[in-house]
Design an enzyme around this catalytic site. Structure first.
Site, mmCIF file in Angstrom:
data_model
loop_
_atom_site.group_PDB
_atom_site.id
_atom_site.type_symbol
_atom_site.label_atom_id
_atom_site.label_comp_id
_atom_site.label_asym_id
_atom_site.label_seq_id
_atom_site.Cartn_x
_atom_site.Cartn_y
_atom_site.Cartn_z
ATOM 1 N N ASP A 42 1.337 10.127 1.013
ATOM 2 C CA ASP A 42 2.682 9.995 0.427
ATOM 3 C C ASP A 42 3.148 11.285 -0.255
ATOM 4 O O ASP A 42 4.333 11.627 -0.203
ATOM 5 C CB ASP A 42 2.722 8.839 -0.590
ATOM 6 C CG ASP A 42 2.941 7.489 0.085
ATOM 7 O OD1 ASP A 42 2.802 7.422 1.326
ATOM 8 O OD2 ASP A 42 3.240 6.512 -0.621
ATOM 9 N N ASN A 60 5.499 6.479 5.422
ATOM 10 C CA ASN A 60 5.837 5.162 4.875
ATOM 11 C C ASN A 60 5.960 5.258 3.355
ATOM 12 O O ASN A 60 5.584 4.342 2.634
ATOM 13 C CB ASN A 60 4.775 4.134 5.274
ATOM 14 C CG ASN A 60 5.268 2.702 5.050
ATOM 15 O OD1 ASN A 60 6.434 2.487 4.711
ATOM 16 N ND2 ASN A 60 4.381 1.738 5.206
ATOM 17 N N HIS A 66 -2.747 0.344 2.557
ATOM 18 C CA HIS A 66 -3.817 0.875 1.702
ATOM 19 C C HIS A 66 -4.320 -0.140 0.692
ATOM 20 O O HIS A 66 -5.522 -0.242 0.445
ATOM 21 C CB HIS A 66 -3.322 2.141 0.987
ATOM 22 C CG HIS A 66 -2.031 1.965 0.222
ATOM 23 N ND1 HIS A 66 -1.786 2.570 -0.976
ATOM 24 C CD2 HIS A 66 -0.897 1.232 0.478
ATOM 25 C CE1 HIS A 66 -0.576 2.241 -1.409
ATOM 26 N NE2 HIS A 66 -0.018 1.441 -0.526
ATOM 27 N N ARG A 67 -3.388 -0.923 0.117
ATOM 28 C CA ARG A 67 -3.839 -1.856 -0.932
ATOM 29 C C ARG A 67 -4.625 -3.036 -0.355
ATOM 30 O O ARG A 67 -5.497 -3.587 -1.023
ATOM 31 C CB ARG A 67 -2.657 -2.339 -1.777
ATOM 32 C CG ARG A 67 -2.005 -1.192 -2.510
ATOM 33 C CD ARG A 67 -1.164 -1.573 -3.683
ATOM 34 N NE ARG A 67 -0.356 -0.411 -4.034
ATOM 35 C CZ ARG A 67 -0.813 0.674 -4.672
ATOM 36 N NH1 ARG A 67 -2.068 0.733 -5.076
ATOM 37 N NH2 ARG A 67 -0.030 1.710 -4.913
ATOM 38 N N LYS A 111 6.977 -4.580 1.542
ATOM 39 C CA LYS A 111 6.242 -3.349 1.252
ATOM 40 C C LYS A 111 5.498 -2.897 2.519
ATOM 41 O O LYS A 111 6.036 -3.044 3.606
ATOM 42 C CB LYS A 111 5.386 -3.548 0.019
ATOM 43 C CG LYS A 111 6.273 -3.841 -1.215
ATOM 44 C CD LYS A 111 5.563 -3.661 -2.493
ATOM 45 C CE LYS A 111 6.378 -4.180 -3.652
ATOM 46 N NZ LYS A 111 7.165 -3.145 -4.316
ATOM 47 N N GLU A 112 4.290 -2.354 2.395
ATOM 48 C CA GLU A 112 3.620 -1.754 3.551
ATOM 49 C C GLU A 112 3.434 -2.746 4.692
ATOM 50 O O GLU A 112 3.331 -2.382 5.862
ATOM 51 C CB GLU A 112 2.280 -1.151 3.124
ATOM 52 C CG GLU A 112 2.373 0.205 2.455
ATOM 53 C CD GLU A 112 2.866 0.164 1.021
ATOM 54 O OE1 GLU A 112 3.525 -0.816 0.619
ATOM 55 O OE2 GLU A 112 2.603 1.139 0.291
ATOM 56 N N ARG A 143 2.967 -8.591 2.365
ATOM 57 C CA ARG A 143 1.707 -8.711 1.631
ATOM 58 C C ARG A 143 1.377 -10.155 1.252
ATOM 59 O O ARG A 143 0.212 -10.480 1.023
ATOM 60 C CB ARG A 143 1.752 -7.833 0.376
ATOM 61 C CG ARG A 143 1.652 -6.360 0.707
ATOM 62 C CD ARG A 143 1.813 -5.469 -0.513
ATOM 63 N NE ARG A 143 1.386 -4.109 -0.196
ATOM 64 C CZ ARG A 143 1.557 -3.070 -1.002
ATOM 65 N NH1 ARG A 143 2.141 -3.223 -2.168
ATOM 66 N NH2 ARG A 143 1.126 -1.874 -0.648
ATOM 67 N N LYS A 191 -2.856 6.678 2.209
ATOM 68 C CA LYS A 191 -1.477 6.665 1.666
ATOM 69 C C LYS A 191 -1.469 7.072 0.195
ATOM 70 O O LYS A 191 -0.578 7.789 -0.250
ATOM 71 C CB LYS A 191 -0.845 5.275 1.840
ATOM 72 C CG LYS A 191 0.640 5.232 1.456
ATOM 73 C CD LYS A 191 1.253 3.881 1.772
ATOM 74 C CE LYS A 191 2.771 3.913 1.722
ATOM 75 N NZ LYS A 191 3.353 3.928 0.389
ATOM 76 N N ASP A 224 2.189 -3.941 -7.565
ATOM 77 C CA ASP A 224 1.088 -3.287 -6.836
ATOM 78 C C ASP A 224 -0.271 -3.733 -7.373
ATOM 79 O O ASP A 224 -1.144 -4.166 -6.618
ATOM 80 C CB ASP A 224 1.210 -1.756 -6.920
ATOM 81 C CG ASP A 224 2.453 -1.227 -6.216
ATOM 82 O OD1 ASP A 224 3.177 -2.027 -5.590
ATOM 83 O OD2 ASP A 224 2.702 -0.009 -6.283
HETATM 84 O O1 LIG Z 1 9.154 3.569 -8.065
HETATM 85 C C1 LIG Z 1 7.965 3.547 -7.741
HETATM 86 O O2 LIG Z 1 7.206 4.527 -7.908
HETATM 87 C C2 LIG Z 1 7.421 2.311 -7.154
HETATM 88 C C3 LIG Z 1 8.078 1.107 -7.333
HETATM 89 C C4 LIG Z 1 7.548 -0.176 -6.832
HETATM 90 O O3 LIG Z 1 8.349 -0.585 -5.750
HETATM 91 P P1 LIG Z 1 9.524 -1.709 -5.861
HETATM 92 O O4 LIG Z 1 10.478 -1.273 -6.900
HETATM 93 O O5 LIG Z 1 10.086 -1.689 -4.482
HETATM 94 O O6 LIG Z 1 8.849 -2.999 -6.218
HETATM 95 C C5 LIG Z 1 6.099 -0.069 -6.376
HETATM 96 O O7 LIG Z 1 5.737 -1.192 -5.619
HETATM 97 C C6 LIG Z 1 5.877 1.187 -5.555
HETATM 98 O O8 LIG Z 1 4.544 1.295 -5.123
HETATM 99 C C7 LIG Z 1 6.166 2.412 -6.385
HETATM 100 C C1 LIG Z 2 4.741 -0.378 -2.308
HETATM 101 C C2 LIG Z 2 4.037 0.740 -2.269
HETATM 102 O O1 LIG Z 2 4.480 1.928 -1.811
HETATM 103 P P1 LIG Z 2 5.925 2.609 -1.663
HETATM 104 O O2 LIG Z 2 5.963 3.699 -2.700
HETATM 105 O O3 LIG Z 2 5.947 3.152 -0.271
HETATM 106 O O4 LIG Z 2 6.970 1.570 -1.911
HETATM 107 C C3 LIG Z 2 2.633 0.754 -2.763
HETATM 108 O O5 LIG Z 2 2.074 1.858 -2.942
HETATM 109 O O6 LIG Z 2 2.035 -0.303 -2.978
#
Ligand SMILES: O=C(O)C1=C[C@@H](OP(=O)(O)O)[C@@H](O)[C@H](O)C1
Ligand SMILES: C=C(OP(=O)(O)O)C(=O)O
Length: 440
Positions: A55, A99, A394-395, A349-350, A353, A425, A322
């Site tokens: 990422d 992603n 990844h999670r 999400k990925e 889930r 990731k 997460d």
């Molecule tokens: O802003 C961020 O860094 C994140 C916000 C969250 O997403 P959502 O706001 O879509 O829930 C989280 O799940 C993601 O891994 C990282």
């Molecule tokens: C939702 C996740 O990633 P992203 O930053 O791509 O949304 C995650 O890391 O669990």
């Protein structure tokens, strides 16, 4: 950046005890925000302990393509980013976003405001992850964005538009990253107006907005917050380098190790994150405490140990989506049915889930009930050995490595984690770091 070589699967044997201390890799959320803000700032920024992962590589590569210069110091995770003072030098580019939600969402907003001719695309799953609320918000204020695939999803094509400082509003019930993206882009508008961003309806994943506001402040931009509904960026502010900035350890990555300590003896200590963290996911430990574990926190460490069997939990996990996945696995070791509520965002999400977690927990012998926004898990008396699909998430891979603890899996059996490379990731070294706290 060195990404390890991954086999097609990893077999994990039953673990009788977890104990030890590990150093966390940098926070993904802080790394990608910091890279973008450092790039847009006036002046150069030294970033220490940036996360090395897919990422962050996506963000580093995109910034380079946009004409931002940065250097890695030797083989360390310390970087020097040369700020472009609010204007990317390259006005036409094709950007691969993998992603990484934390890369595509803020970049779409920043590039829309700055103008140019840009295409953003990613892996197949990125093209299934919604971005419509952000695009609607940007179009409403004058951005010229087109979907080149399915409406509502990447890939996207951005062209120069005339962005207005009035009428900024965004829905926050699908992802908080849309609001984060608008907040980070707002100071890039050169105008003589304050910018007010309204959140329409409910905002999910609120603590991530606090990370955004904290980092914007460190780069010289103050946002006035009125509850979670209205955010005001007063005119005349622009990003300025703080000189240097250190990336905290990743609190979501910490959850796997802390859960391992809470389930299976411990103590397990993670260093790099502590009681002053700006990451909401440190509050994961409150859920572990409710389940009966003991937690100790210092300025730069968190430690977890178990006090016998965990208690089942029934709680709202909207603030920590997460780290909540790790609770779904801790539930395998609890004394009854655990319910994770208000987690509808898991579905976009990925992978989906909620469905993925239900399918794989069921393979281990758990009884699982799912709804649109919840998951209920009743553990079996003994876990069944299983091959766990990871869905390029990844999670999923990191969570299910915990299904080997505390004698819940019979000696001589194993859990197989399929396609473990997905951990790259956010945590390429996960399996070797995890091996360091296991005793057989
Ligand atoms: O802003 C961020 O860094 C994140 C916000 C969250 O997403 P959502 O706001 O879509 O829930 C989280 O799940 C993601 O891994 C990282
Ligand atoms: C939702 C996740 O990633 P992203 O930053 O791509 O949304 C995650 O890391 O669990």
């Amino acid at each position: 950046m060195k990404i390890p070589h991954f086999p097609p699967y990893i077999d994990l044997n039953p673990v009788t005890r977890t104990q030890g201390a590990i150093q966390l890799p940098g926070s993904k959320s802080i790394s990608n925000r910091t890279l973008l803000l450092a790039a847009l700032a006036e002046g150069n920024t030294e970033i220490s302990e940036l996360l090395a992962s897919d990422d962050t590589l996506v963000m580093l590569n995109a910034l380079q393509t946009l004409g931002v210069q940065w250097q890695q110091k030797g083989i360390s995770q310390d970087y020097l980013v040369h700020g472009v003072d609010g204007k990317f030098p390259i006005k036409q580019a094709d950007l691969f976003m993998g992603n990484a939600g934390t890369a595509i969402r803020p970049l779409v907003a920043a590039l829309s405001v700055l103008g140019g001719n840009y295409t953003l695309h990613g892996v197949q799953r990125m093209h299934e992850r919604p971005i419509g609320d952000l695009v609607d918000a940007l179009r409403r204020v004058g951005s010229d964005i087109a979907y080149t695939g399915l409406p509502g999803f990447p890939p996207l094509h951005i062209q120069s538009g005339q962005i207005r400082p009035q009428g900024w509003k965004v829905a926050g019930n699908v992802s908080s990253q849309f609001l984060t993206a608008l907040l980070m882009a707002a100071p890039l508008i050169i105008c003589d107006h304050d910018i007010v961003i309204e959140v329409v309806g409910e905002l999910i994943s609120k603590p991530y907005i606090e990370i955004t506001l904290n980092l914007m402040q460190r780069f010289g931009v103050h946002v006035e917050r009125d509850g979670w509904q209205r955010f005001t960026i007063a005119r005349g502010q622009y990003y300025q380098s703080p000189g240097s900035i250190h990336v905290e350890g990743d609190a979501s990555s910490a959850s796997y190790f802390l859960a391992a300590g809470a389930i299976c003896g411990g103590p397990v200590r993670v260093t790099g994150v502590g009681r002053n963290s700006i990451q909401g996911d440190v509050r994961f430990v409150e859920a572990l405490e409710k389940m009966g574990a003991s937690i100790t926190m210092g300025d730069n460490f968190i430690e977890a140990r178990s006090n016998g069997a965990l208690k089942a939990i029934d709680a709202d996990f909207n603030a920590i989506p997460d780290a909540a996945m790790t609770i779904a696995i801790a539930a395998l070791y609890a004394d009854g049915t655990s319910v994770l509520r208000n987690i509808a965002s898991w579905r976009v999400k990925e992978t989906d889930r909620i469905d993925a977690m239900a399918t794989e927990l069921t393979k281990l012998g758990a009884q699982v009930e799912t709804g649109i926004d919840y998951l209920a898990i009743t553990p079996p008396a003994q876990l069944k050995p299983a091959s766990i699909e990871t869905y390029d998430d990844h999670r999923m891979a990191m969570c299910f490595s915990l299904a080997t603890l505390n004698g819940a899996l019979r000696a001589g059996t194993k859990v197989r984690i399929l396609d473990p490379k997905c951990v790259a990731k956010t945590f390429p070294e996960y399996f070797s770091v995890f091996a360091a706290i296991k005793q057989y």
